[in-house]
Design a protein around this motif. Sequence first.
Motif, PDB file in Angstrom:
ATOM      1  N   PRO A  10       0.817  -1.224   0.000  1.00  0.00           N
ATOM      2  CA  PRO A  10       0.000   0.000   0.000  1.00  0.00           C
ATOM      3  C   PRO A  10       0.850   1.274   0.000  1.00  0.00           C
ATOM      4  O   PRO A  10       0.487   2.261  -0.649  1.00  0.00           O
ATOM      5  CB  PRO A  10      -0.817  -0.111   1.281  1.00  0.00           C
ATOM      6  CG  PRO A  10      -0.872  -1.566   1.581  1.00  0.00           C
ATOM      7  CD  PRO A  10       0.427  -2.132   1.081  1.00  0.00           C
ATOM      8  N   ALA A  11       1.973   1.258   0.703  1.00  0.00           N
ATOM      9  CA  ALA A  11       2.824   2.449   0.751  1.00  0.00           C
ATOM     10  C   ALA A  11       3.384   2.767  -0.633  1.00  0.00           C
ATOM     11  O   ALA A  11       3.391   3.929  -1.057  1.00  0.00           O
ATOM     12  CB  ALA A  11       3.971   2.229   1.745  1.00  0.00           C
ATOM     13  N   ALA A  12       3.833   1.750  -1.350  1.00  0.00           N
ATOM     14  CA  ALA A  12       4.399   1.971  -2.681  1.00  0.00           C
ATOM     15  C   ALA A  12       3.332   2.456  -3.659  1.00  0.00           C
ATOM     16  O   ALA A  12       3.553   3.406  -4.414  1.00  0.00           O
ATOM     17  CB  ALA A  12       5.044   0.686  -3.187  1.00  0.00           C
ATOM     18  N   TRP A  13       2.189   1.807  -3.661  1.00  0.00           N
ATOM     19  CA  TRP A  13       1.125   2.204  -4.579  1.00  0.00           C
ATOM     20  C   TRP A  13       0.641   3.622  -4.296  1.00  0.00           C
ATOM     21  O   TRP A  13       0.391   4.398  -5.225  1.00  0.00           O
ATOM     22  CB  TRP A  13      -0.053   1.220  -4.507  1.00  0.00           C
ATOM     23  CG  TRP A  13       0.213  -0.015  -5.296  1.00  0.00           C
ATOM     24  CD1 TRP A  13       0.590  -1.229  -4.813  1.00  0.00           C
ATOM     25  CD2 TRP A  13       0.144  -0.154  -6.712  1.00  0.00           C
ATOM     26  NE1 TRP A  13       0.750  -2.115  -5.847  1.00  0.00           N
ATOM     27  CE2 TRP A  13       0.480  -1.482  -7.024  1.00  0.00           C
ATOM     28  CE3 TRP A  13      -0.171   0.713  -7.749  1.00  0.00           C
ATOM     29  CZ2 TRP A  13       0.515  -1.956  -8.326  1.00  0.00           C
ATOM     30  CZ3 TRP A  13      -0.139   0.235  -9.047  1.00  0.00           C
ATOM     31  CH2 TRP A  13       0.205  -1.084  -9.322  1.00  0.00           C
ATOM     32  N   VAL A  44       3.765  18.430  -5.085  1.00  0.00           N
ATOM     33  CA  VAL A  44       2.949  17.230  -4.866  1.00  0.00           C
ATOM     34  C   VAL A  44       3.818  15.979  -4.998  1.00  0.00           C
ATOM     35  O   VAL A  44       3.660  15.014  -4.246  1.00  0.00           O
ATOM     36  CB  VAL A  44       1.748  17.191  -5.847  1.00  0.00           C
ATOM     37  CG1 VAL A  44       1.032  15.859  -5.796  1.00  0.00           C
ATOM     38  CG2 VAL A  44       0.785  18.324  -5.542  1.00  0.00           C
ATOM     39  N   VAL A  45       4.771  15.988  -5.934  1.00  0.00           N
ATOM     40  CA  VAL A  45       5.680  14.847  -6.096  1.00  0.00           C
ATOM     41  C   VAL A  45       6.527  14.662  -4.830  1.00  0.00           C
ATOM     42  O   VAL A  45       6.726  13.532  -4.367  1.00  0.00           O
ATOM     43  CB  VAL A  45       6.572  15.037  -7.339  1.00  0.00           C
ATOM     44  CG1 VAL A  45       7.631  13.956  -7.415  1.00  0.00           C
ATOM     45  CG2 VAL A  45       5.727  15.041  -8.596  1.00  0.00           C
ATOM     46  N   VAL A  46       7.006  15.755  -4.267  1.00  0.00           N
ATOM     47  CA  VAL A  46       7.788  15.668  -3.030  1.00  0.00           C
ATOM     48  C   VAL A  46       6.925  15.126  -1.892  1.00  0.00           C
ATOM     49  O   VAL A  46       7.361  14.282  -1.107  1.00  0.00           O
ATOM     50  CB  VAL A  46       8.393  17.045  -2.670  1.00  0.00           C
ATOM     51  CG1 VAL A  46       9.030  17.023  -1.295  1.00  0.00           C
ATOM     52  CG2 VAL A  46       9.400  17.463  -3.729  1.00  0.00           C
ATOM     53  N   VAL A  47       5.693  15.586  -1.816  1.00  0.00           N
ATOM     54  CA  VAL A  47       4.765  15.104  -0.787  1.00  0.00           C
ATOM     55  C   VAL A  47       4.524  13.601  -0.959  1.00  0.00           C
ATOM     56  O   VAL A  47       4.407  12.867   0.026  1.00  0.00           O
ATOM     57  CB  VAL A  47       3.434  15.892  -0.835  1.00  0.00           C
ATOM     58  CG1 VAL A  47       2.364  15.238   0.008  1.00  0.00           C
ATOM     59  CG2 VAL A  47       3.665  17.317  -0.377  1.00  0.00           C
ATOM     60  N   GLY A  52       4.722   8.193   1.117  1.00  0.00           N
ATOM     61  CA  GLY A  52       5.136   6.804   0.925  1.00  0.00           C
ATOM     62  C   GLY A  52       6.070   6.334   2.024  1.00  0.00           C
ATOM     63  O   GLY A  52       5.927   5.230   2.549  1.00  0.00           O
ATOM     64  N   LYS A  53       7.036   7.163   2.383  1.00  0.00           N
ATOM     65  CA  LYS A  53       7.978   6.800   3.447  1.00  0.00           C
ATOM     66  C   LYS A  53       7.272   6.708   4.797  1.00  0.00           C
ATOM     67  O   LYS A  53       7.535   5.795   5.584  1.00  0.00           O
ATOM     68  CB  LYS A  53       9.110   7.826   3.507  1.00  0.00           C
ATOM     69  CG  LYS A  53      10.177   7.490   4.505  1.00  0.00           C
ATOM     70  CD  LYS A  53      10.891   6.214   4.125  1.00  0.00           C
ATOM     71  CE  LYS A  53      12.028   5.933   5.088  1.00  0.00           C
ATOM     72  NZ  LYS A  53      12.656   4.641   4.845  1.00  0.00           N
ATOM     73  N   ALA A  54       6.363   7.636   5.067  1.00  0.00           N
ATOM     74  CA  ALA A  54       5.632   7.613   6.338  1.00  0.00           C
ATOM     75  C   ALA A  54       4.767   6.358   6.436  1.00  0.00           C
ATOM     76  O   ALA A  54       4.706   5.716   7.491  1.00  0.00           O
ATOM     77  CB  ALA A  54       4.767   8.860   6.477  1.00  0.00           C
ATOM     78  N   MET A  55       4.103   5.995   5.325  1.00  0.00           N
ATOM     79  CA  MET A  55       3.287   4.776   5.341  1.00  0.00           C
ATOM     80  C   MET A  55       4.157   3.535   5.519  1.00  0.00           C
ATOM     81  O   MET A  55       3.780   2.584   6.210  1.00  0.00           O
ATOM     82  CB  MET A  55       2.472   4.665   4.048  1.00  0.00           C
ATOM     83  CG  MET A  55       1.324   5.647   3.978  1.00  0.00           C
ATOM     84  SD  MET A  55       0.394   5.521   2.447  1.00  0.00           S
ATOM     85  CE  MET A  55      -0.393   3.926   2.661  1.00  0.00           C
ATOM     86  N   SER A  56       5.322   3.544   4.887  1.00  0.00           N
ATOM     87  CA  SER A  56       6.241   2.417   5.033  1.00  0.00           C
ATOM     88  C   SER A  56       6.710   2.284   6.481  1.00  0.00           C
ATOM     89  O   SER A  56       6.771   1.179   7.026  1.00  0.00           O
ATOM     90  CB  SER A  56       7.440   2.610   4.109  1.00  0.00           C
ATOM     91  OG  SER A  56       8.334   1.540   4.214  1.00  0.00           O
ATOM     92  N   GLY A  61       4.603  -0.850   4.415  1.00  0.00           N
ATOM     93  CA  GLY A  61       5.587  -1.097   3.361  1.00  0.00           C
ATOM     94  C   GLY A  61       6.084  -2.531   3.413  1.00  0.00           C
ATOM     95  O   GLY A  61       5.512  -3.379   4.092  1.00  0.00           O
ATOM     96  N   LYS A  62       7.168  -2.790   2.697  1.00  0.00           N
ATOM     97  CA  LYS A  62       7.742  -4.135   2.668  1.00  0.00           C
ATOM     98  C   LYS A  62       8.356  -4.441   4.029  1.00  0.00           C
ATOM     99  O   LYS A  62       9.128  -3.660   4.564  1.00  0.00           O
ATOM    100  CB  LYS A  62       8.805  -4.216   1.575  1.00  0.00           C
ATOM    101  CG  LYS A  62       9.339  -5.602   1.361  1.00  0.00           C
ATOM    102  CD  LYS A  62      10.210  -5.640   0.117  1.00  0.00           C
ATOM    103  CE  LYS A  62      10.637  -7.046  -0.154  1.00  0.00           C
ATOM    104  NZ  LYS A  62      11.916  -7.382   0.440  1.00  0.00           N
ATOM    105  N   GLN A  63       8.002  -5.594   4.552  1.00  0.00           N
ATOM    106  CA  GLN A  63       8.521  -6.006   5.850  1.00  0.00           C
ATOM    107  C   GLN A  63       9.917  -6.605   5.689  1.00  0.00           C
ATOM    108  O   GLN A  63      10.222  -7.204   4.661  1.00  0.00           O
ATOM    109  CB  GLN A  63       7.586  -7.031   6.495  1.00  0.00           C
ATOM    110  CG  GLN A  63       6.179  -6.520   6.713  1.00  0.00           C
ATOM    111  CD  GLN A  63       6.135  -5.285   7.586  1.00  0.00           C
ATOM    112  OE1 GLN A  63       6.800  -5.201   8.592  1.00  0.00           O
ATOM    113  NE2 GLN A  63       5.359  -4.298   7.168  1.00  0.00           N
ATOM    114  N   PRO A  64      10.771  -6.475   6.683  1.00  0.00           N
ATOM    115  CA  PRO A  64      12.109  -7.040   6.591  1.00  0.00           C
ATOM    116  C   PRO A  64      12.052  -8.561   6.450  1.00  0.00           C
ATOM    117  O   PRO A  64      11.170  -9.214   7.012  1.00  0.00           O
ATOM    118  CB  PRO A  64      12.783  -6.649   7.905  1.00  0.00           C
ATOM    119  CG  PRO A  64      11.856  -5.757   8.617  1.00  0.00           C
ATOM    120  CD  PRO A  64      10.545  -5.772   7.924  1.00  0.00           C
TER     121      PRO A  64
END
Length: 87
Positions: A10-13, A44-47, A52-56, A61-64
């Motif tokens: 979900p974070a990536a999408w 908006v691109v920076v946001v 994405g990073k905050a959701m990860s 995001g991808k789990q270790p």
Amino acid sequence: MAAAAHGHTPAAWTGVVISFVGFAIAGVAMILPSPLLVVAGLAVVVVAGIVGKAMSMAGMGKQPSTNVYTSVQEQTEARAARAAVAA
């Protein structure tokens, strides 16, 4: 790459969709000669990257991987345990 689940979170999408919208805004603004709208689109691109990073970081995001050893000793012990089970 699909086997590694690269980007299938979900974070990536969310990050990709938001950045696509930002690039679309900036692209349309370039055709309409509106420098302010170009900057808004790039903002908006920076946001998108921040979201994405905050959701990860929030766990979406991808789990270790659990298949990575932290030390050589841990790897040696795991091999010994597998060899003992196989024997």
